[in-house]
Scaffold this motif. Structure first.
Motif, short mmCIF file in Angstrom:
data_model
loop_
_atom_site.label_atom_id
_atom_site.label_comp_id
_atom_site.label_asym_id
_atom_site.label_seq_id
_atom_site.Cartn_x
_atom_site.Cartn_y
_atom_site.Cartn_z
N VAL A 93 0.86 -1.19 0.00
CA VAL A 93 0.00 0.00 0.00
C VAL A 93 0.89 1.24 0.00
N PHE A 94 0.76 2.06 -1.03
CA PHE A 94 1.54 3.29 -1.12
C PHE A 94 0.93 4.32 -0.17
N VAL A 95 1.77 4.85 0.74
CA VAL A 95 1.26 5.78 1.76
C VAL A 95 1.82 7.19 1.58
N GLY A 96 2.46 7.44 0.45
CA GLY A 96 3.01 8.76 0.18
C GLY A 96 4.48 8.87 0.58
N GLY A 97 5.14 9.91 0.09
CA GLY A 97 6.54 10.12 0.43
C GLY A 97 7.45 9.02 -0.04
N CYS A 98 7.12 8.38 -1.17
CA CYS A 98 7.90 7.26 -1.72
C CYS A 98 7.97 6.08 -0.76
#
Length: 218
Positions: A11-16
């Motif tokens: 799950v991509f949560v932002g900030g790479c």
């Protein structure tokens, strides 16, 4: 990734950064703050963070991919589109929840765990699907939410059920078509978007439903 090879979900949560779920390593090969069996990330100091006795890990996108290819899992697809995808682990008919809700679930599970990893009933795709939809299957003895796991079980089952048809359908193409149809329908029946044995579970109550206790904070 190779065709029909098992792919890793996160799950991509932002900030790479990506939160994902993988088998827990033995104490001799892991630490409370990261995965010491792999080289430290040269870019992000918190890459590899995990709680003790948990398989939920925070990784940067580069370390998550490990030189592999990035694919986007699709949510809320129509039944017709789902049935055309021969490979499992690429889409679901279940819609995704809002982004902030998804990130909240992923970060909560990073701190509290997601139970024991099981390739068929509780794997990385199950983790991502729960974070995105909040859906949990009531039947703990059946196949999990993962469409990759259901594909592994559906393929031999479809071949077995269609084998008697070779006596009725002399054309190999016809037999292959019927087998593919059975395979797709079997996958569709186990999709969380159409199953009747799923419920929406708040992430704060997930430990009770999975039969686990929250991880003790170090």
């Amino acid at each position: 990734r190779a065709v029909f090879a098992y792919s890793h979900h996160g799950v991509f949560v932002g900030g790479c950064k990506v939160v994902h779920f993988k088998p827990e390593r033995s104490p001799s090969s892991s630490s409370s703050s990261g995965d010491s069996s792999e080289a430290p990330c040269p870019t992000y100091p918190d890459c590899g963070f995990k709680q003790p006795k948990s398989g939920v890990v925070l990784s940067c996108l580069d370390c998550f991919l490990k030189n592999g290819s990035l694919y986007r899992f699709e949510y809320g697809v129509s039944s017709s589109i789902f049935l055309t995808r021969l490979r499992g682990g690429t889409c679901t008919t279940a819609p995704s929840d809002p982004l902030q809700t998804v990130i909240h679930r992923a970060m909560h599970l990073l701190q509290n765990g997601f139970g024991n990893y099981d390739i068929f009933q509780n794997n990385c795709e199950d983790f991502a699907l729960y974070c995105k939809t909040g859906l949990l299957i009531l039947d703990k003895n059946g196949v999990g939410r993962s469409s990759q796991a259901s594909s592994i079980l559906s393929a031999p089952l479809a071949a077995l059920l269609s084998s008697p048809l070779t006596l009725l359908i002399p054309n190999p193409v016809g037999v292959a078509t019927v087998t593919a149809g059975m395979y797709c329908m079997s996958r569709y029946a186990t999709d969380i978007g159409v199953r009747s044995d799923v419920i929406k579970v708040p992430v704060e109550d997930l430990g009770l439903n999975l039969g686990i206790k929250a991880l003790k904070k170090s």
